[in-house]
Design an enzyme around this catalytic site. Structure first.
Site, PDB file in Angstrom:
ATOM      1  N   TYR A 122       0.860  -1.140  -0.100  1.00  0.00           N
ATOM      2  CA  TYR A 122      -0.020   0.107  -0.099  1.00  0.00           C
ATOM      3  C   TYR A 122       1.044   1.227  -0.011  1.00  0.00           C
ATOM      4  O   TYR A 122       1.772   1.361   1.106  1.00  0.00           O
ATOM      5  CB  TYR A 122      -0.736  -0.076   1.387  1.00  0.00           C
ATOM      6  CG  TYR A 122      -1.697   1.080   1.540  1.00  0.00           C
ATOM      7  CD1 TYR A 122      -3.090   1.179   1.297  1.00  0.00           C
ATOM      8  CD2 TYR A 122      -1.401   1.943   2.341  1.00  0.00           C
ATOM      9  CE1 TYR A 122      -4.034   2.151   1.659  1.00  0.00           C
ATOM     10  CE2 TYR A 122      -2.121   3.218   2.537  1.00  0.00           C
ATOM     11  CZ  TYR A 122      -3.443   3.346   2.218  1.00  0.00           C
ATOM     12  OH  TYR A 122      -4.217   4.417   2.780  1.00  0.00           O
ATOM     13  N   CYS A 123       0.817   2.048  -1.009  1.00  0.00           N
ATOM     14  CA  CYS A 123       1.763   3.149  -1.247  1.00  0.00           C
ATOM     15  C   CYS A 123       0.916   4.612  -1.177  1.00  0.00           C
ATOM     16  O   CYS A 123       0.719   4.994  -2.180  1.00  0.00           O
ATOM     17  CB  CYS A 123       2.344   2.993  -2.621  1.00  0.00           C
ATOM     18  SG  CYS A 123       3.259   1.532  -2.840  1.00  0.00           S
ATOM     19  N   LEU A 124       1.121   5.160   0.160  1.00  0.00           N
ATOM     20  CA  LEU A 124       0.340   6.428   0.170  1.00  0.00           C
ATOM     21  C   LEU A 124       1.301   7.691   0.485  1.00  0.00           C
ATOM     22  O   LEU A 124       1.556   8.475  -0.201  1.00  0.00           O
ATOM     23  CB  LEU A 124      -0.658   6.334   1.296  1.00  0.00           C
ATOM     24  CG  LEU A 124      -1.410   7.739   1.591  1.00  0.00           C
ATOM     25  CD1 LEU A 124      -2.347   7.938   0.454  1.00  0.00           C
ATOM     26  CD2 LEU A 124      -2.430   7.365   2.839  1.00  0.00           C
ATOM     27  N   GLY A 130       3.193  12.846   5.107  1.00  0.00           N
ATOM     28  CA  GLY A 130       2.711  11.525   5.517  1.00  0.00           C
ATOM     29  C   GLY A 130       1.419  11.855   6.325  1.00  0.00           C
ATOM     30  O   GLY A 130       0.502  11.199   5.887  1.00  0.00           O
ATOM     31  N   SER A 157       5.818  -0.623   3.157  1.00  0.00           N
ATOM     32  CA  SER A 157       6.126  -1.998   3.840  1.00  0.00           C
ATOM     33  C   SER A 157       5.921  -2.872   2.582  1.00  0.00           C
ATOM     34  O   SER A 157       4.939  -2.882   1.978  1.00  0.00           O
ATOM     35  CB  SER A 157       5.031  -2.364   4.776  1.00  0.00           C
ATOM     36  OG  SER A 157       5.067  -1.404   5.841  1.00  0.00           O
ATOM     37  N   GLY A 240      -7.498  -1.159   8.456  1.00  0.00           N
ATOM     38  CA  GLY A 240      -6.257  -1.302   8.923  1.00  0.00           C
ATOM     39  C   GLY A 240      -5.811  -0.792  10.454  1.00  0.00           C
ATOM     40  O   GLY A 240      -5.186  -1.368  11.022  1.00  0.00           O
ATOM     41  N   ARG A 241      -6.382  -0.021  10.771  1.00  0.00           N
ATOM     42  CA  ARG A 241      -6.321   0.634  12.308  1.00  0.00           C
ATOM     43  C   ARG A 241      -6.938  -0.369  13.171  1.00  0.00           C
ATOM     44  O   ARG A 241      -6.511  -0.777  14.367  1.00  0.00           O
ATOM     45  CB  ARG A 241      -7.113   2.059  12.459  1.00  0.00           C
ATOM     46  CG  ARG A 241      -6.327   3.193  11.737  1.00  0.00           C
ATOM     47  CD  ARG A 241      -7.020   4.433  11.641  1.00  0.00           C
ATOM     48  NE  ARG A 241      -6.363   5.243  10.767  1.00  0.00           N
ATOM     49  CZ  ARG A 241      -6.774   6.206  10.254  1.00  0.00           C
ATOM     50  NH1 ARG A 241      -7.976   6.571  10.264  1.00  0.00           N
ATOM     51  NH2 ARG A 241      -5.796   7.052   9.447  1.00  0.00           N
ATOM     52  N   ARG A 266      10.979 -16.869  39.175  1.00  0.00           N
ATOM     53  CA  ARG A 266      12.308 -15.986  39.544  1.00  0.00           C
ATOM     54  C   ARG A 266      11.825 -15.585  40.950  1.00  0.00           C
ATOM     55  O   ARG A 266      10.782 -15.046  41.458  1.00  0.00           O
ATOM     56  CB  ARG A 266      12.176 -14.696  38.597  1.00  0.00           C
ATOM     57  CG  ARG A 266      13.016 -13.855  38.938  1.00  0.00           C
ATOM     58  CD  ARG A 266      14.774 -14.085  38.669  1.00  0.00           C
ATOM     59  NE  ARG A 266      15.555 -13.404  38.731  1.00  0.00           N
ATOM     60  CZ  ARG A 266      16.962 -13.519  38.676  1.00  0.00           C
ATOM     61  NH1 ARG A 266      17.503 -14.703  38.389  1.00  0.00           N
ATOM     62  NH2 ARG A 266      17.745 -12.803  39.048  1.00  0.00           N
ATOM     63  N   GLU A 362      -0.334   3.939  10.024  1.00  0.00           N
ATOM     64  CA  GLU A 362      -1.819   3.905   9.841  1.00  0.00           C
ATOM     65  C   GLU A 362      -2.460   5.174  10.189  1.00  0.00           C
ATOM     66  O   GLU A 362      -3.569   4.972  10.685  1.00  0.00           O
ATOM     67  CB  GLU A 362      -2.582   2.826  10.175  1.00  0.00           C
ATOM     68  CG  GLU A 362      -1.633   1.417   9.952  1.00  0.00           C
ATOM     69  CD  GLU A 362      -2.265   0.460   9.015  1.00  0.00           C
ATOM     70  OE1 GLU A 362      -3.400   0.452   8.741  1.00  0.00           O
ATOM     71  OE2 GLU A 362      -1.582  -0.151   8.183  1.00  0.00           O
TER      72      GLU A 362
HETATM   73  C1  FAD Z   1       7.906   0.921   9.409  1.00  0.00           C
HETATM   74  C2  FAD Z   1       7.049   1.910   8.701  1.00  0.00           C
HETATM   75  C3  FAD Z   1       6.062   1.490   7.825  1.00  0.00           C
HETATM   76  C4  FAD Z   1       5.460   2.059   7.171  1.00  0.00           C
HETATM   77  N1  FAD Z   1       4.678   1.226   6.095  1.00  0.00           N
HETATM   78  C5  FAD Z   1       4.149   2.145   5.407  1.00  0.00           C
HETATM   79  C6  FAD Z   1       3.336   1.773   4.025  1.00  0.00           C
HETATM   80  O1  FAD Z   1       3.335   0.431   4.023  1.00  0.00           O
HETATM   81  N2  FAD Z   1       2.524   2.546   3.254  1.00  0.00           N
HETATM   82  C7  FAD Z   1       2.443   3.855   3.450  1.00  0.00           C
HETATM   83  O2  FAD Z   1       1.882   4.528   2.577  1.00  0.00           O
HETATM   84  N3  FAD Z   1       3.082   4.429   4.550  1.00  0.00           N
HETATM   85  C8  FAD Z   1       3.939   3.782   5.382  1.00  0.00           C
HETATM   86  N4  FAD Z   1       4.425   4.093   6.588  1.00  0.00           N
HETATM   87  C9  FAD Z   1       4.627   5.683   6.790  1.00  0.00           C
HETATM   88  C10 FAD Z   1       3.671   6.138   7.901  1.00  0.00           C
HETATM   89  O3  FAD Z   1       2.146   6.020   7.500  1.00  0.00           O
HETATM   90  C11 FAD Z   1       3.772   7.678   8.079  1.00  0.00           C
HETATM   91  O4  FAD Z   1       5.242   7.685   8.714  1.00  0.00           O
HETATM   92  C12 FAD Z   1       3.211   8.386   9.355  1.00  0.00           C
HETATM   93  O5  FAD Z   1       1.900   8.285   8.370  1.00  0.00           O
HETATM   94  C13 FAD Z   1       3.512   9.867   9.611  1.00  0.00           C
HETATM   95  O6  FAD Z   1       3.900  10.480   8.557  1.00  0.00           O
HETATM   96  P1  FAD Z   1       5.315  11.112   8.817  1.00  0.00           P
HETATM   97  O7  FAD Z   1       6.374  10.122   8.882  1.00  0.00           O
HETATM   98  O8  FAD Z   1       5.469  11.733   7.421  1.00  0.00           O
HETATM   99  O9  FAD Z   1       5.208  12.158   9.759  1.00  0.00           O
HETATM  100  P2  FAD Z   1       4.627  13.556   9.853  1.00  0.00           P
HETATM  101  O10 FAD Z   1       3.373  13.873   8.995  1.00  0.00           O
HETATM  102  O11 FAD Z   1       5.893  14.581   9.062  1.00  0.00           O
HETATM  103  O12 FAD Z   1       4.472  13.805  11.333  1.00  0.00           O
HETATM  104  C14 FAD Z   1       5.534  14.526  12.209  1.00  0.00           C
HETATM  105  C15 FAD Z   1       4.812  14.742  13.549  1.00  0.00           C
HETATM  106  O13 FAD Z   1       3.808  15.557  13.653  1.00  0.00           O
HETATM  107  C16 FAD Z   1       2.677  15.188  14.168  1.00  0.00           C
HETATM  108  N5  FAD Z   1       1.712  15.891  13.179  1.00  0.00           N
HETATM  109  C17 FAD Z   1       1.549  15.933  11.851  1.00  0.00           C
HETATM  110  N6  FAD Z   1       0.412  16.776  11.455  1.00  0.00           N
HETATM  111  C18 FAD Z   1      -0.071  17.050  12.767  1.00  0.00           C
HETATM  112  C19 FAD Z   1      -1.230  17.880  13.176  1.00  0.00           C
HETATM  113  N7  FAD Z   1      -1.985  18.246  12.256  1.00  0.00           N
HETATM  114  N8  FAD Z   1      -1.576  17.988  14.291  1.00  0.00           N
HETATM  115  C20 FAD Z   1      -0.911  17.358  15.336  1.00  0.00           C
HETATM  116  N9  FAD Z   1       0.263  16.786  15.247  1.00  0.00           N
HETATM  117  C21 FAD Z   1       0.650  16.428  13.890  1.00  0.00           C
HETATM  118  C22 FAD Z   1       2.715  13.608  13.657  1.00  0.00           C
HETATM  119  O14 FAD Z   1       1.860  12.930  14.566  1.00  0.00           O
HETATM  120  C23 FAD Z   1       4.236  13.276  14.024  1.00  0.00           C
HETATM  121  O15 FAD Z   1       4.455  13.310  15.356  1.00  0.00           O
HETATM  122  C24 FAD Z   1       5.388   3.414   7.379  1.00  0.00           C
HETATM  123  C25 FAD Z   1       6.294   4.202   8.170  1.00  0.00           C
HETATM  124  C26 FAD Z   1       6.907   3.214   9.116  1.00  0.00           C
HETATM  125  C27 FAD Z   1       7.817   3.864   9.809  1.00  0.00           C
END
Ligand code: FAD
Length: 380
Positions: A122-124, A130, A157, A240-241, A266, A362
């Site tokens: 799944y590629c979002l 993010g 992933s 997914g959630r 223990r 997710e």
């Molecule tokens: C091991 C792993 C596997 C993954 N697998 C997939 C996958 O298969 N497919 C896919 O599409 N993605 C995948 N992801 C991506 C994941 O969904 C994103 O990392 C996640 O959605 C957060 O986005 P970001 O890393 O860009 O963080 P950011 O969006 O940059 O967030 C940074 C921080 O700011 C906070 N934040 C951002 N906006 C707000 C707001 N409006 N209010 C309050 N806080 C906020 C966030 O909660 C976070 O703490 C994966 C990530 C990991 C680490």
């Protein structure tokens, strides 16, 4: 109202738990070291009907409910949350395909997706978007016979490992209504992958960038309607959630089971450590949190199954709550093992590392609160 699992549901849970104990748990640490889950594991899930758990039977799936799905993921996570969560992503993609793929793609691919000969990612997420996923920049421009894609997907992933990718790409203007979902098959020209990400947990699952450079796909690979991709992607994430919450609970339950046994053996200060009331209270707190999170998760799953209008809010609430409870409980179990908890042989440190990411992906747990708050303000 009935809180009991049916006989069939108990059988589903037991089947998945037994499979995990035999086919996953003994190998999970080695797969983590190898940074890969052997691909021949997946068709075994397919044989059990776990490649398309809630895909309708007319599309070859098992036609189970979301609640049944949470039982599968909870049970499998008792063996390894990394493997269970990867299966969850494939299932999310399988249900998106069953609901939206063209007849051509379904007849060509669905049987292999269900049997897990074909594994789907799944590629979002993108490097620059993010949480604000609707700001994605990957373009998919119309050609005479399909779409031409250019852009980069981050943190995928199964990137460079899976056989097909559901890619959310921009076919229209800025914002969510300009996003479409489409299927990019491995081997397509212009599809390549970044290096293997070096992660804290989920180490057996390969995570890579997915790069699209003038990658052409046929029109038939569009999922559903153009401009609806973001809606499909979010719908997929509701389920997914639930699954990721179930993965947290299963791992936490396994940690509790191990810890209860350990504490009876223990000794410190002349008695087994399960005799210290301070530690008994810790166990009690863990149990209360776990049971409450499980009930909450199953309620959210039931809401999604019954099409309740507040299902998305409940999925978000359950995800935030259960993933935090899961992490708290495995950390507490590590502590109850003392220094041994910190050693890889005891299995707790892996769970602490594996579960941490459930609060990030997710939709981060901050975004879960955003969804809840938005709903509260809207419903005033
Ligand atoms: C091991 C792993 C596997 C993954 N697998 C997939 C996958 O298969 N497919 C896919 O599409 N993605 C995948 N992801 C991506 C994941 O969904 C994103 O990392 C996640 O959605 C957060 O986005 P970001 O890393 O860009 O963080 P950011 O969006 O940059 O967030 C940074 C921080 O700011 C906070 N934040 C951002 N906006 C707000 C707001 N409006 N209010 C309050 N806080 C906020 C966030 O909660 C976070 O703490 C994966 C990530 C990991 C680490």
């Amino acid at each position: 109202m009935d809180f009991a699992l049916s006989e069939e549901q108990t059988a589903i849970f037991d089947m998945a738990k037994d499979f995990g104990a035999q086919e996953i748990a003994p190998f999970a640490r080695q797969w983590e070291k190898d940074e890969i889950i052997p691909k021949d594991l997946w068709p075994k899930f397919g044989e059990l009907g776990l490649g398309a758990i809630y895909v309708p039977e007319e599309d070859g799936g098992s036609g189970l409910t979301r609640l049944d799905g949470t039982l599968v993921f909870e049970a499998l996570s008792m063996a390894c949350p990394s493997v269970a969560a990867f299966l969850s992503i494939h299932n999310m993609c399988a249900s998106m395909m069953a609901a939206n793929a063209t007849d051509e793609v379904k007849s060509r691919m669905m049987a292999d997706v269900v049997s897990m000969k074909t594994v789907v990612s799944y590629c979002l997420t993108e490097p620059g978007s993010g949480s604000d996923a609707a700001a994605l920049k990957t373009r998919a421009d119309r050609t005479n016979d399909g779409f031409n894609l250019t852009g980069t997907k981050a943190f995928i992933s199964g990137g460079g490992y899976s056989d097909a990718y559901i890619v959310m790409a921009r076919t229209g203007d800025a914002g969510p209504s300009g996003v479409s979902a489409m299927l990019v098959e491995d081997g397509s020209e212009g599809l390549s992958f970044g290096g293997l990400e070096d992660k804290m947990g989920w180490r057996s699952q390969p995570t890579r960038q997915v790069q699209l450079d003038n990658c052409n796909i046929p029109t038939a690979n569009l999922l559903g309607e153009e401009g609806k991709g973001f809606t499909y992607a979010m719908k997929g994430l509701d389920g997914g959630r639930l699954n990721i919450s179930a993965c947290s609970l299963g791992a936490a339950q396994a940690a509790m089971d191990t810890t209860l046994a350990y504490m009876g053996e223990r000794k410190a200060f002349g008695k087994t450590i399960d005799q210290f009331q301070a530690l008994q209270f810790r166990l009690a707190d863990n149990e209360i949190e776990l049971q409450a999170a499980r009930t909450f998760l199953r309620q959210a799953a039931w809401k999604l199954d019954t099409g309740s209008p507040d299902a998305s809010k409940f999925c978000a609430m359950a995800k935030k709550h259960a993933t935090e409870v899961g992490s708290r409980v495995v950390d507490s179990c590590l502590q109850l093992h003392g220094g041994y908890g910190y050693l890889a042989d005891y299995g707790l440190e892996k769970l602490v590392r594996d579960l941490r990411v459930h609060q990030i992906l997710e939709g981060t747990n901050e975004i879960m609160r955003l969804i809840v708050a938005r709903n509260l303000l809207k419903d005033r």
